[in-house]
Design an enzyme around this catalytic site. Structure first.
Site, short mmCIF file in Angstrom:
data_model
loop_
_atom_site.label_atom_id
_atom_site.label_comp_id
_atom_site.label_asym_id
_atom_site.label_seq_id
_atom_site.Cartn_x
_atom_site.Cartn_y
_atom_site.Cartn_z
N LEU A 142 0.47 -0.81 -0.02
CA LEU A 142 -0.08 -0.16 -0.14
C LEU A 142 0.89 1.47 0.19
CD1 LEU A 142 -2.95 -0.39 2.88
CD2 LEU A 142 -2.44 -1.71 -0.06
N GLN A 166 3.58 7.97 -2.16
CA GLN A 166 3.05 9.24 -2.30
C GLN A 166 2.02 8.88 -3.57
OE1 GLN A 166 2.08 11.76 -2.68
NE2 GLN A 166 3.58 11.84 -4.99
N SER A 205 -5.29 1.70 -8.94
CA SER A 205 -5.84 2.62 -8.66
C SER A 205 -7.19 3.50 -9.92
CB SER A 205 -5.20 4.07 -8.09
OG SER A 205 -6.12 5.06 -8.07
N GLU A 239 -7.25 6.08 -11.16
CA GLU A 239 -6.41 7.71 -12.27
C GLU A 239 -6.08 6.86 -12.65
OE1 GLU A 239 -5.80 10.42 -11.14
OE2 GLU A 239 -7.69 10.41 -9.70
N TYR A 247 1.53 10.07 -10.56
CA TYR A 247 0.60 9.26 -9.69
C TYR A 247 -0.04 8.09 -10.78
CZ TYR A 247 -2.28 7.51 -7.26
OH TYR A 247 -3.02 6.29 -5.90
P1 NAP Z 1 -1.80 7.29 2.17
O1 NAP Z 1 -3.00 7.39 3.40
O2 NAP Z 1 -1.73 8.27 1.81
O3 NAP Z 1 -1.37 6.15 2.32
C1 NAP Z 1 0.51 6.29 2.34
C2 NAP Z 1 1.33 5.28 2.87
O4 NAP Z 1 2.67 5.14 1.84
C3 NAP Z 1 1.80 6.12 4.18
O5 NAP Z 1 1.40 4.75 5.42
C4 NAP Z 1 2.93 6.66 3.83
O6 NAP Z 1 3.90 6.67 5.37
C5 NAP Z 1 3.33 5.00 3.28
N1 NAP Z 1 4.64 5.99 1.90
C6 NAP Z 1 5.02 6.70 1.06
N2 NAP Z 1 5.73 6.69 0.76
C7 NAP Z 1 7.58 5.95 1.14
C8 NAP Z 1 8.49 5.47 1.25
N3 NAP Z 1 8.75 5.92 0.61
N4 NAP Z 1 8.19 4.56 1.73
C9 NAP Z 1 7.50 3.63 2.85
N5 NAP Z 1 6.30 4.00 2.87
C10 NAP Z 1 5.81 5.45 2.18
O7 NAP Z 1 -2.20 5.96 1.26
P2 NAP Z 1 -4.08 5.71 0.92
O8 NAP Z 1 -5.40 6.37 0.75
O9 NAP Z 1 -4.25 4.44 2.41
O10 NAP Z 1 -4.50 4.93 0.25
C11 NAP Z 1 -3.06 3.09 0.25
C12 NAP Z 1 -2.45 3.12 -1.41
O11 NAP Z 1 -3.87 2.64 -1.67
C13 NAP Z 1 -1.88 3.59 -1.86
O12 NAP Z 1 -0.57 3.52 -2.60
C14 NAP Z 1 -2.70 4.74 -2.56
O13 NAP Z 1 -2.20 4.94 -3.82
C15 NAP Z 1 -3.14 3.70 -2.98
N6 NAP Z 1 -4.91 3.78 -3.61
C16 NAP Z 1 -5.84 4.71 -3.16
C17 NAP Z 1 -6.66 5.09 -2.82
C18 NAP Z 1 -7.40 6.00 -2.06
O14 NAP Z 1 -8.95 6.78 -2.77
N7 NAP Z 1 -7.63 5.87 -1.40
C19 NAP Z 1 -7.61 4.67 -3.94
C20 NAP Z 1 -6.98 3.77 -5.00
C21 NAP Z 1 -5.20 3.04 -4.86
P3 NAP Z 1 3.81 7.78 6.84
O15 NAP Z 1 2.38 7.91 6.69
O16 NAP Z 1 5.10 8.15 6.85
O17 NAP Z 1 3.65 9.03 4.98
O1 G4F Z 2 -9.29 13.50 -2.81
P1 G4F Z 2 -8.26 13.95 -4.27
O2 G4F Z 2 -7.53 15.02 -4.18
O3 G4F Z 2 -8.41 12.85 -4.42
P2 G4F Z 2 -7.71 12.29 -6.61
O4 G4F Z 2 -6.96 13.23 -6.83
O5 G4F Z 2 -9.09 11.49 -7.10
O6 G4F Z 2 -7.12 10.85 -6.52
C1 G4F Z 2 -7.15 9.89 -4.93
O7 G4F Z 2 -7.96 8.96 -5.25
C2 G4F Z 2 -7.11 8.43 -6.38
C3 G4F Z 2 -7.94 6.91 -6.83
O8 G4F Z 2 -9.22 7.05 -7.94
C4 G4F Z 2 -6.08 7.45 -5.69
F1 G4F Z 2 -5.63 6.84 -6.21
C5 G4F Z 2 -4.93 8.76 -4.69
O9 G4F Z 2 -3.77 8.09 -4.21
C6 G4F Z 2 -6.27 9.62 -4.49
O10 G4F Z 2 -6.63 8.89 -2.81
O11 G4F Z 2 -9.10 15.26 -5.21
C7 G4F Z 2 -10.71 14.21 -5.54
C8 G4F Z 2 -11.01 15.45 -6.92
C9 G4F Z 2 -10.22 16.26 -8.22
O12 G4F Z 2 -10.34 15.83 -9.21
C10 G4F Z 2 -9.31 17.38 -7.39
O13 G4F Z 2 -9.59 17.89 -8.83
O14 G4F Z 2 -10.84 16.70 -6.43
C11 G4F Z 2 -10.62 18.05 -7.15
N1 G4F Z 2 -10.59 18.57 -6.12
C12 G4F Z 2 -11.21 20.13 -5.61
N2 G4F Z 2 -10.59 20.79 -5.40
C13 G4F Z 2 -9.19 19.09 -4.95
C14 G4F Z 2 -9.46 20.53 -4.46
N3 G4F Z 2 -8.95 18.04 -4.74
C15 G4F Z 2 -7.81 18.79 -3.56
N4 G4F Z 2 -7.08 18.10 -3.19
N5 G4F Z 2 -7.73 19.47 -2.95
C16 G4F Z 2 -8.91 20.96 -3.41
O15 G4F Z 2 -8.55 21.62 -3.07
#
Ligand code: NAP
Ligand code: G4F
Length: 345
Positions: free
Chosen positions: A86, A89, A131, A133, A154
């Site tokens: 998981l 960045q 993702s 994305e 990303y």
């Molecule tokens: P998150 O809250 O940003 O957590 C990211 C984790 O990765 C944190 O524990 C962070 O550690 C760790 N990390 C970052 N850089 C690292 C490095 N260089 N070495 C070791 N650990 C590192 O993300 P999340 O929302 O839980 O998502 C989990 C995974 O699913 C990610 O890969 C994300 O891209 C993917 N994903 C998320 C979503 C979503 O909507 N949440 C959707 C699709 C895919 P620190 O706490 O030290 O920063």
């Molecule tokens: O919450 P966001 O930053 O999430 P985004 O870009 O969809 O990415 C997240 O979901 C992905 C899965 O589809 C993951 F892979 C990724 O790791 C992450 O968890 O932005 C959502 C939407 C975007 O379209 C952005 O342009 O919200 C729009 N937005 C509008 N105002 C904003 C803002 N996003 C952020 N972060 N901050 C704003 O002020």
């Protein structure tokens, strides 16, 4: 003997929920954390037990996803049954500022871990956090057969992670799967992602701690689900007879504008009076609409989302209210710089 799971990114939103789920199911969980000068384990502190009180269910190890030799030694030492990768960045906007770093961590990190598994000769199952994305400009609904069109560094890095995972499955017979997860949120979501930023702002405005919040593109459409449900899907993917790739989504489309409307309504406010536009939050390339078709996950994993848009907004706003009233939420404004010159996206 209980099963052992290794989670990279255990300190993140998903890592913390997944660790809870696995411990509940009798696993011993090993989590990789980055060394930091401040504590970064707040999301998993409640799971930690003093090792002097018996065999701990959560064991934390220092490690960096950019350090392949460390990953190999961790794999050799822990010899996990299941690996959930998981760590990333994970902020799309930040990836435009740090494209090379994001490619290294979010893209190459996956192959480093896969090579560590091979190098250590560990027989385990592997989950890659892919993702939605990756679909980027491809129109919704998106499913496992939709072609990728990444729209950020990303997303390009995640597309590499997806393909290298498939390649290790096909080349070496590794049980390796991609969970293609659409956006999933919770009270543990990082505060610079838009749903949490809005939930925090709505509550702080209600309590008179700030007047407004600055956002970027309100027209973007996302398929927002509830993170604790999504980690269940991750686990199910590793319990199948054969490895495969799955979309995990609610199938519900919601704009950022509508999410703001729901969140502000929850505290009795009109979002139009408090949301301001700031072009700094607009991305060089935007992903206009992500809405998933999770039919395969429903049919093969028996997984469906239960929490959808408005209920999710309510959960997040309610959690923010009780945390702020309990003094647990930091007081600074989410839309202002943390330190001079660093924008909190
Ligand atoms: P998150 O809250 O940003 O957590 C990211 C984790 O990765 C944190 O524990 C962070 O550690 C760790 N990390 C970052 N850089 C690292 C490095 N260089 N070495 C070791 N650990 C590192 O993300 P999340 O929302 O839980 O998502 C989990 C995974 O699913 C990610 O890969 C994300 O891209 C993917 N994903 C998320 C979503 C979503 O909507 N949440 C959707 C699709 C895919 P620190 O706490 O030290 O920063
Ligand atoms: O919450 P966001 O930053 O999430 P985004 O870009 O969809 O990415 C997240 O979901 C992905 C899965 O589809 C993951 F892979 C990724 O790791 C992450 O968890 O932005 C959502 C939407 C975007 O379209 C952005 O342009 O919200 C729009 N937005 C509008 N105002 C904003 C803002 N996003 C952020 N972060 N901050 C704003 O002020």
């Amino acid at each position: 003997m209980s099963k052992r799971a290794l989670i990279t990114g255990v300190t993140g939103q998903d890592g913390s929920y997944l660790a809870e789920l696995l411990i509940d199911r009798g696993y011993q969980v090993h989590g990789v954390i980055r060394r930091a000068s401040t504590f970064n384990t707040s999301r998993v502190d409640h799971l930690y037990r003093d090792p002097h009180d018996g065999d701990p269910s959560l064991v934390l190890h220092h490690g960096e996803i950019t350090d392949g030799s460390r990953l190999t030694s961790l794999l050799a030492q822990i010899r996990p049954d299941e690996v959930y990768h998981l760590a990333a960045q994970s902020h799309v906007r930040v990836s435009f500022d740090e494209p090379v770093y994001t490619s290294d961590v979010t893209g190459l990190g996956t192959v480093r871990l896969l090579e560590a598994i091979r190098g250590a000769g560990v027989d385990c199952r592997f989950y890659q956090a892919s993702s939605s994305e990756m679909f980027g400009a491809a129109p919704p609904p998106q499913s496992e057969t939709t072609p990728f069109h990444p729209r950020s560094p990303y997303a390009a890095a995640k597309a590499y992670g997806y393909w290298i995972t498939r390649n290790y499955r096909e080349s070496y017979g590794l049980y390796a799967v991609n969970g293609i997860l659409f956006n999933h949120e919770s009270p543990r979501r990082g505060s610079t992602f838009v749903t949490r930023k809005i939930a925090i702002a709505a509550v702080r405005i209600k309590l008179g701690l700030q007047d407004s919040v600055h956002l970027g593109n309100l027209d973007a459409v996302r398929d927002w689900g509830y993170a604790p449900e999504y980690v269940e899907a991750m686990w199910r993917m590793l319990q199948q007879d054969e490895p495969d790739d799955y979309v995990v989504a609610t199938g519900t489309a919601l704009s950022v504008r509508r999410f703001a409307e729901y969140a502000f309504e929850r505290v009795g406010l009109d979002w139009r009076e408090h949301v301001r536009f700031d072009p700094r939050y607009v991305r060089p390339t935007e992903v206009d609409a992500l809405v998933g078709d999770a039919t395969k996950a429903r049919e093969k994993l028996g997984w469906t989302a239960r929490v959808h848009g408005r209920e999710l907004a309510n959960i997040m706003v309610d959690a923010e209210l009780s945390a702020l009233r309990g003094g647990l939420v930091e007081q600074r404004r989410p839309s202002e710089p943390v330190t001079a010159g660093v924008t909190e996206w």
